[in-house]
Enzyme design. Structure first.
Site, short mmCIF file in Angstrom:
data_model
loop_
_atom_site.label_atom_id
_atom_site.label_comp_id
_atom_site.label_asym_id
_atom_site.label_seq_id
_atom_site.Cartn_x
_atom_site.Cartn_y
_atom_site.Cartn_z
N SER A 249 0.63 -1.45 0.31
CA SER A 249 0.26 -0.26 -0.34
C SER A 249 1.10 0.96 -0.26
CB SER A 249 -0.88 0.01 1.42
OG SER A 249 -0.34 -0.24 2.51
N LYS A 250 0.20 2.53 -0.10
CA LYS A 250 1.41 3.23 0.14
C LYS A 250 1.84 4.04 1.22
CE LYS A 250 -1.46 6.55 -2.82
NZ LYS A 250 -3.29 7.20 -2.84
#
Ligand code: GLU
Length: 475
Positions: A249-250
């Site tokens: 994920s980010k």
């Protein structure tokens, strides 16, 4: 697994079907790569479909970023890309056909009614599923002109088994699936319907995608069956996780493919090679060219467990591809990252410097940074490390170096090295003790390519001037 059993002998068609709601991320790029390799391996076609039916979230910027990212990674698709939204009337036509052949029905349940149904299910701790209340009712029972959706008449008995090429056989009981909506009351198709109609119409034989879509396959297959269409082969590949094992994920610094190019300065072949190895293996091979990848790729080699993204490994691989890369190509790429407009002469210099710059670089930014000394103007601004190197006796030492270099017959690395060595010998110090202040004066830094390369690249006049800026005549 042999090619024939993987493809059943028919011409292979694969597709990449991104939703343009954000950048092309690393997982999507890998999915595209696997689809391309599988198609190319079997001499088939690799198609691109932009799933832009979510009008609120799809943007032109995202579409442009996806196309650009795919091209950058050399993942060019066959033919024109297909835009899902433009095919809405075809999707509706299939919903009507299913209505006509008895595999779908009109459901007039109102939003309030369905909400009450779900509230009851929640209260009884039952799964939230449409209960089929219009499945066997006649539309004459609905108020005239009432809005309706078209729902799939999904099989209620038995189970469906998907022989997934990566996950193996996966079975879901039909009792777990409800009669999903195919066409909304405003006549727009649902995502599930659109995907199947498009895959069928595009002749897709193999659906290779992230395993977050495995559940969807069980909802999509009944549509193929209801229409009597040939079913695709499914291969659901595990998602990419971060180094900590959680889905990428980010938070892990997961970036768009454009950032791997623009911010991290990676080469496309390195990213592509890394993505290939992320979830697919061919023995211990690490460096795999596109040609080899096409020759070797198979679904049997795709691992069943999620792979972990490791930026260090990617950078190591990038270092390899930088060293293998053509100097003039690197010079062009590095020139784009320099903070000024690069002239023809400067590009030539950059090109000449590349053999000295590239051996130690993990990415293009490091090369650009390492190349800056070539273009600085006098008097050089020294960084802290360089300043420290120019304290004490260094200015006097530089004076002696200046004299020796000035006297050198020619300005080639051999003559330069001989001159600098003589100064070191006469001063009774090691070569490094002379090379470090020299480096500081020439580059303004304490690290640079080999000092004789630096001298040769800067040339006689500029080198002597930079040294003179920092030297002091011994008393
Ligand atoms: N559009 C979907 C996504 O971006 C992929 C759908 C599919 O591959 O079937 O996740």
């Amino acid at each position: 697994m042999s090619a024939t059993s993987e493809t059943g002998g028919k011409p292979v068609v694969t597709r990449f079907a991104p939703s343009p709601t954000g950048f092309l991320h690393i997982g999507g790029a890998r999915t595209a790569l696997f689809n391309l390799l599988f198609a190319r391996h079997h001499g088939g076609k690799f198609l691109l479909r932009i799933e832009d039916t979510d009008r609120a979230r799809s943007t032109d910027e995202a579409i442009a970023a996806i196309l650009d990212g795919l091209r950058w990674l050399d993942l060019d698709w066959d033919g024109e890309e297909i835009y899902q939204f433009s095919r809405a009337s075809r999707h509706a036509e299939v919903a009507q056909a299913m209505l006509a052949n008895g595999h779908a029905y009109k459901c007039f349940a109102t939003a309030e009614e369905l909400e009450a149904m779900r509230a009851g299910q929640r209260a009884n701790k039952q799964p939230l599923r449409y209960d089929g209340r219009w499945r066997d009712r006649d539309e004459s029972e609905a108020p005239a002109g009432a809005p309706f959706v078209i729902r799939l008449k999904a099989p209620r008995e038995g189970s469906v088994t998907i022989d997934d090429q990566v996950q193996g056989a996966v079975t879901v009981n039909n009792s777990e699936l409800d009669d999903m909506v195919l066409l909304r009351s405003d006549g727009t198709p649902t995502y599930m319907l659109a995907v199947v109609v498009d895959d069928h119409d595009m002749g897709v034989t193999h659906i290779i995608r992230g395993d977050d879509h495995l559940n969807n396959a069980f909802r999509q297959l009944p549509i193929y069956r209801a229409m009597g269409w040939e079913e695709p082969v499914y291969a659901h590949i595990p998602l990419i996780h971060g180094a900590d094992g959680a889905k990428l994920s980010k938070r892990h610094g997961a970036l768009g493919v454009d950032a791997y190019r623009d911010e991290l300065g990676l080469l496309p072949e390195a990213v592509s090679n890394y993505l290939l190895r992320l979830g697919w293996g061919h023995g211990d091979d690490e460096i795999i060219s596109r040609e080899q990848a096409i020759g070797w790729f198979d679904l049997a080699g795709v691992g069943k467990s999620p792979s972990r993204f490791d930026l260090k490994k990617l950078e190591n691989l990038n270092g390899h591809y930088i060293r293998a890369s053509d100097d003039s190509r690197l010079a062009e790429l590095v020139a784009e990252r320099l903070p000024f407009e690069v002239s023809e002469a400067q590009l030539t210099l950059l090109n000449a410097a590349m053999p000295a710059l590239k051996p130690r670089a993990a990415n293009l930014n490091e090369i650009a940074d390492g190349a800056m000394f070539l273009f600085r103007t006098r008097p050089l601004v020294l960084d802290e490390g360089a300043e420290a190197l120019l304290e004490g006796d260094s200015p006097q030492l530089l004076f002696r170096i200046h004299v020796a270099l000035d006297a050198a017959g020619s300005w080639d690395t051999e003559a330069l090295e001989a001159a600098v060595r003589t100064v070191a010998d006469e001063a009774g110090v090691k070569l490094g003790a002379v090379a470090q202040p020299l480096r500081a004066a020439l580059t303004g830094r304490r690290t640079s390519p080999g000092i004789f390369d630096v001298l040769a690249l800067l040339g006689r006049e500029e080198s002597l001037a930079r040294i003179a800026d920092h030297m002091t005549k011994p008393a």
